[in-house]
Design an enzyme around this catalytic site. Sequence first.
Site, mmCIF file in Angstrom:
data_model
loop_
_atom_site.group_PDB
_atom_site.id
_atom_site.type_symbol
_atom_site.label_atom_id
_atom_site.label_comp_id
_atom_site.label_asym_id
_atom_site.label_seq_id
_atom_site.Cartn_x
_atom_site.Cartn_y
_atom_site.Cartn_z
ATOM 1 N N CYS A 99 0.810 -1.221 0.000
ATOM 2 C CA CYS A 99 0.000 0.000 0.000
ATOM 3 C C CYS A 99 0.842 1.270 0.000
ATOM 4 C CB CYS A 99 -0.946 0.014 1.199
ATOM 5 S SG CYS A 99 -2.086 -1.380 1.202
ATOM 6 N N THR B 73 -24.427 8.907 3.296
ATOM 7 C CA THR B 73 -24.844 7.936 4.307
ATOM 8 C C THR B 73 -25.112 8.651 5.621
ATOM 9 O OG1 THR B 73 -24.269 5.813 5.340
ATOM 10 C CG2 THR B 73 -22.482 7.412 5.063
ATOM 11 N N SER C 245 -11.589 1.168 3.978
ATOM 12 C CA SER C 245 -11.329 1.748 2.655
ATOM 13 C C SER C 245 -11.998 0.924 1.569
ATOM 14 C CB SER C 245 -9.823 1.820 2.399
ATOM 15 O OG SER C 245 -9.234 0.532 2.500
ATOM 16 N N CYS D 126 0.022 3.169 6.020
ATOM 17 C CA CYS D 126 0.431 1.904 6.613
ATOM 18 C C CYS D 126 0.621 0.894 5.489
ATOM 19 C CB CYS D 126 -0.597 1.414 7.623
ATOM 20 S SG CYS D 126 -2.238 1.099 6.950
#
Length: 396
Positions: free
Chosen positions: A94, A227, A251, A382
């Site tokens: 990532c 939402t 995510s 991260c």
Amino acid sequence: MSSAGLRSVFIVAAKRTPFGTFLGKLKDVSATDLAAHATKAALASGKVPAEAVDAVIVGNVAQSSSCAAYLARHAALKAGCRQDSTALTVNRLCGSGFQSVINATQEIELGRAEVVVAGGTESMTQVPYAVRGARKTTLGQDLKMEDTLWASLTDAYAKLPMALTAENLAEKYSISRQDCDEFALQSQQRWAAAHKAGAFADELAPIQVKGKKGLEEFSADEHPRETTLEKMASLKPVFKKDGTVTAANASGICDGAGAVVLASEEAIKKHNLTPLARLVSYGVSGVDPTIMGIGPVTAYTQALKHAKLSLSDMALCEVNEAFAAQYLAVAKELGLDNAITNASGGAIALGHPLAASGSRITAHLVHQLRRTNQRYAIGGACIGGGQGIAVIVEKA
């Protein structure tokens, strides 16, 4: 020259595609073509001649197409770069989009290149199923299909899905399900406000995609949604009974690409380029794989130390939102200012196309610094397996 005696490195262009949802608008576009599109757009926006590019370095995690082994090279050639330019595909999971920026910076600092494109690209939709051991089949053997996308989201060494590492952080830092839902709602609302204000206009590179009535322009992120806390609260935790991680506060699995063009001071003068930002510093660190989401803490600390700066010097901060619990643990450990961190929303709203996220965050910070006329920004992520990565930029 930088204080360390290395050449200064500047960002002269930064673009990204809108991010498409899983099986969404970008489902038929390969990661290679997404990278090529972002590269072309970045070069055009910075008025950088393609023939001036010495190297193209592209982050990519899940090699999802038949030509993926050639990804960076094909993206470079499709974008019009010279045949004698070089190409490298990198994978720091990532953090790959950030890693490509770091690799490009090092090439320029050391005088091995003058102009480098650093990108990140991912088509999570196109990640294939696999049949292990098929080359050794015997008559009547029943072969099992493996979802390599799902498999890639589990750390086989730590024996944990990424989401359970976030649950570990939630427990360690006393983060509740409500905390996570409230943060996820903030991410969605901040993206909506930023989108309405045109905060993504300078970084986005619309792309033509196949629609029901032929080609259509895809120009805005597809994953964000309207939402409420009530809707979020109605969802069950996915990985742990009474846990924190749900589909709404993690995510999004998405497709997309970004490209950042970096150049030396000499190249800027030679090609009459406009510097947008200076790459100040970076940090990469290793952490416990079972709480991999805490990685940005040590990466931030390292990058700030190398730059001889403090967190209070940063006008803008970004931490990739792999999971709400993970982000909140990092924010609590670092003492991040909520008002300036992920101020335009993050991956919970936009989505997280693995290698593309570092490119997105870098591009957004560069343009946002200029848009708000502020000096320093830091962005990080991260990394599955237990790492963290961060970069610091300064408005030019």
